[in-house]
Scaffold this active site. Structure first.
Site, PDB file in Angstrom:
ATOM      1  N   HIS A  31     -37.305  32.690 -24.864  1.00  0.00           N
ATOM      2  CA  HIS A  31     -37.616  33.723 -24.220  1.00  0.00           C
ATOM      3  C   HIS A  31     -38.826  33.752 -23.816  1.00  0.00           C
ATOM      4  O   HIS A  31     -39.394  34.459 -23.107  1.00  0.00           O
ATOM      5  CB  HIS A  31     -37.088  35.127 -24.922  1.00  0.00           C
ATOM      6  CG  HIS A  31     -37.916  35.465 -26.194  1.00  0.00           C
ATOM      7  ND1 HIS A  31     -37.714  35.374 -27.204  1.00  0.00           N
ATOM      8  CD2 HIS A  31     -39.029  36.171 -26.310  1.00  0.00           C
ATOM      9  CE1 HIS A  31     -38.485  35.585 -28.191  1.00  0.00           C
ATOM     10  NE2 HIS A  31     -39.395  36.450 -27.535  1.00  0.00           N
ATOM     11  N   ASP A  61     -32.411  30.679 -28.908  1.00  0.00           N
ATOM     12  CA  ASP A  61     -33.533  31.169 -28.457  1.00  0.00           C
ATOM     13  C   ASP A  61     -34.781  30.260 -28.947  1.00  0.00           C
ATOM     14  O   ASP A  61     -35.781  30.332 -29.288  1.00  0.00           O
ATOM     15  CB  ASP A  61     -34.067  32.579 -29.038  1.00  0.00           C
ATOM     16  CG  ASP A  61     -35.109  33.161 -28.544  1.00  0.00           C
ATOM     17  OD1 ASP A  61     -35.326  32.833 -27.292  1.00  0.00           O
ATOM     18  OD2 ASP A  61     -35.698  34.231 -29.008  1.00  0.00           O
ATOM     19  N   GLY A 136     -46.423  38.307 -29.307  1.00  0.00           N
ATOM     20  CA  GLY A 136     -47.160  36.963 -29.316  1.00  0.00           C
ATOM     21  C   GLY A 136     -46.704  36.241 -30.455  1.00  0.00           C
ATOM     22  O   GLY A 136     -47.494  34.961 -30.340  1.00  0.00           O
ATOM     23  N   ASN A 137     -46.241  36.773 -31.608  1.00  0.00           N
ATOM     24  CA  ASN A 137     -45.776  35.909 -32.552  1.00  0.00           C
ATOM     25  C   ASN A 137     -44.549  35.019 -32.180  1.00  0.00           C
ATOM     26  O   ASN A 137     -44.280  33.954 -32.988  1.00  0.00           O
ATOM     27  CB  ASN A 137     -45.564  36.894 -33.812  1.00  0.00           C
ATOM     28  CG  ASN A 137     -46.347  37.155 -34.608  1.00  0.00           C
ATOM     29  OD1 ASN A 137     -46.963  38.215 -34.965  1.00  0.00           O
ATOM     30  ND2 ASN A 137     -47.057  36.142 -35.247  1.00  0.00           N
ATOM     31  N   SER A 138     -43.979  35.276 -30.961  1.00  0.00           N
ATOM     32  CA  SER A 138     -42.690  34.698 -30.777  1.00  0.00           C
ATOM     33  C   SER A 138     -42.866  33.126 -30.638  1.00  0.00           C
ATOM     34  O   SER A 138     -43.746  32.587 -30.042  1.00  0.00           O
ATOM     35  CB  SER A 138     -41.851  35.247 -29.465  1.00  0.00           C
ATOM     36  OG  SER A 138     -41.297  36.447 -29.689  1.00  0.00           O
ATOM     37  N   LEU A 191     -13.962  25.087 -32.223  1.00  0.00           N
ATOM     38  CA  LEU A 191     -12.828  24.955 -32.781  1.00  0.00           C
ATOM     39  C   LEU A 191     -11.899  25.786 -32.425  1.00  0.00           C
ATOM     40  O   LEU A 191     -10.380  25.392 -32.564  1.00  0.00           O
ATOM     41  CB  LEU A 191     -13.205  25.225 -34.319  1.00  0.00           C
ATOM     42  CG  LEU A 191     -12.125  25.340 -35.368  1.00  0.00           C
ATOM     43  CD1 LEU A 191     -11.739  23.613 -35.534  1.00  0.00           C
ATOM     44  CD2 LEU A 191     -12.480  25.645 -36.828  1.00  0.00           C
ATOM     45  N   GLY A 192     -11.906  27.047 -32.042  1.00  0.00           N
ATOM     46  CA  GLY A 192     -11.211  27.895 -31.646  1.00  0.00           C
ATOM     47  C   GLY A 192     -10.510  28.790 -32.853  1.00  0.00           C
ATOM     48  O   GLY A 192      -9.337  28.999 -32.626  1.00  0.00           O
ATOM     49  N   VAL A 193     -11.438  29.489 -33.489  1.00  0.00           N
ATOM     50  CA  VAL A 193     -10.991  30.487 -34.641  1.00  0.00           C
ATOM     51  C   VAL A 193     -11.953  31.642 -34.581  1.00  0.00           C
ATOM     52  O   VAL A 193     -12.988  31.492 -34.052  1.00  0.00           O
ATOM     53  CB  VAL A 193     -10.880  29.804 -35.896  1.00  0.00           C
ATOM     54  CG1 VAL A 193     -10.096  28.493 -35.885  1.00  0.00           C
ATOM     55  CG2 VAL A 193     -12.477  29.480 -36.415  1.00  0.00           C
TER      56      VAL A 193
END
Length: 297
Positions: A31, A61, A136-138, A191-193
């Site tokens: 982001h 992210d 600003g920390n991101s 996987l489908g669970v």
């Protein structure tokens, strides 16, 4: 931690990042660089470089940038699975443009999920801490007492810091970085669970150590899990030899398994151990989001 500036046709923004290889690769938040037409990175000695966006992964992210420079000093990676709740950590970044700022706190919890606007990605596996994180920390590093990278700081709860912040753990960040560096993208297994924590009555009945495992509430028809013989009510204990502590860990392990790879799954069915082989499908994007909640830095 490196100040990172991005520009687009409407505005400018700022975040942080961390060098992860001597030949100019660095990690930050997706982001931070989203929709950017230009990205500039400033090193601690004030050298500035234009950065190339190598690739990004919205589910975690994370984004990988490349500087045209060699001989940089990369951070050392920590095995975040070895860090415990209560361990001291430090966040380094540029809150409100105040470069190279450091805040201290402790690990509050591990294996968390939180909303990022439109919903909660099932592929999230976050570290929760009480380290102060501000705009600003991101993208900046969360480090331990040895200066090793424990996580990439990504978000908080609410619109302003109130004692709860989240970071992408280093074990996830490193795998995402390596895949983006190699191919420019992250192709996830499926996987489908629909898993959840193991119900308390089954923990007691089956004597499951520390309640570890992922309980299968639902097995989607026609997908990899059903084809391998998995059933609703099974409890997955290990995935390809790795312990499955809970449903969040299971999704992390599935998602980072290469598509079409065959792995062994150890599970309990009616209290009895069972080993199955499963060939992982390609990711199903319609199944990625959980119900929403919210905020970022």
């Amino acid at each position: 931690a490196l100040p990172i500036a991005r520009a687009n046709t409407f505005s400018e923004g700022q975040g942080s990042g961390v060098i992860v290889s001597a030949d100019g690769y660095l990690l930050t938040n997706q982001h931070v660089v989203a929709d950017a037409t230009e990205i500039w990175v400033t090193l601690s000695d004030r050298r500035e470089y234009p950065a190339e966006l190598v690739g990004e992964d919205p589910e975690t992210d994370l984004a990988v940038l490349k500087l045209d420079e060699d001989g940089l000093v990369p951070i050392d990676w920590s095995d975040d699975d070895d860090i415990g709740v209560g361990s001291l950590v430090w966040a380094i970044g540029s809150p409100f443009g105040l470069e190279q700022s450091t805040t201290q706190g402790i690990i509050s919890a591990k294996h968390r999920r939180k909303s990022s606007g439109g919903g909660v990605s099932r592929h999230q596996d976050l570290i929760q801490s009480d380290v102060a994180i501000n705009p600003g920390n991101s993208g900046g590093p969360l480090v331990n007492s040895r200066g090793e990278l424990v996580g990439i700081n990504t978000s908080i709860v609410g619109e302003a810091f109130c004692g709860i912040s989240f970071s992408v753990p280093s074990v996830v960040a490193r795998e995402i970085y390596l895949r983006i560096r190699e191919t420019g993208r992250v192709a996830r297994g499926f996987l489908g669970v629909e898993p959840s924590v193991v119900p308390g009555h089954l923990v007691k009945r089956y004597a499951i150590a520390e309640g570890r495992g992922a309980y299968l509430d639902r097995v989607l028809p026609g997908r990899a899990a059903e084809r391998s013989g998995m059933r609703e009510g099974d409890v997955i204990l290990k995935w390809n030899g790795q312990t499955v502590e809970n449903d969040i860990i299971l999704f992390r392990l599935i998602g980072l398994t290469p598509v079409n790879q065959s792995v062994q799954v150890d599970l309990l069915r009616d209290g009895q151990p069972l080993a199955l082989r499963v060939q992982v499908d390609a990711r199903d994007t319609e199944f990625d989001l959980l119900p929403s909640r919210g905020g970022r830095r």
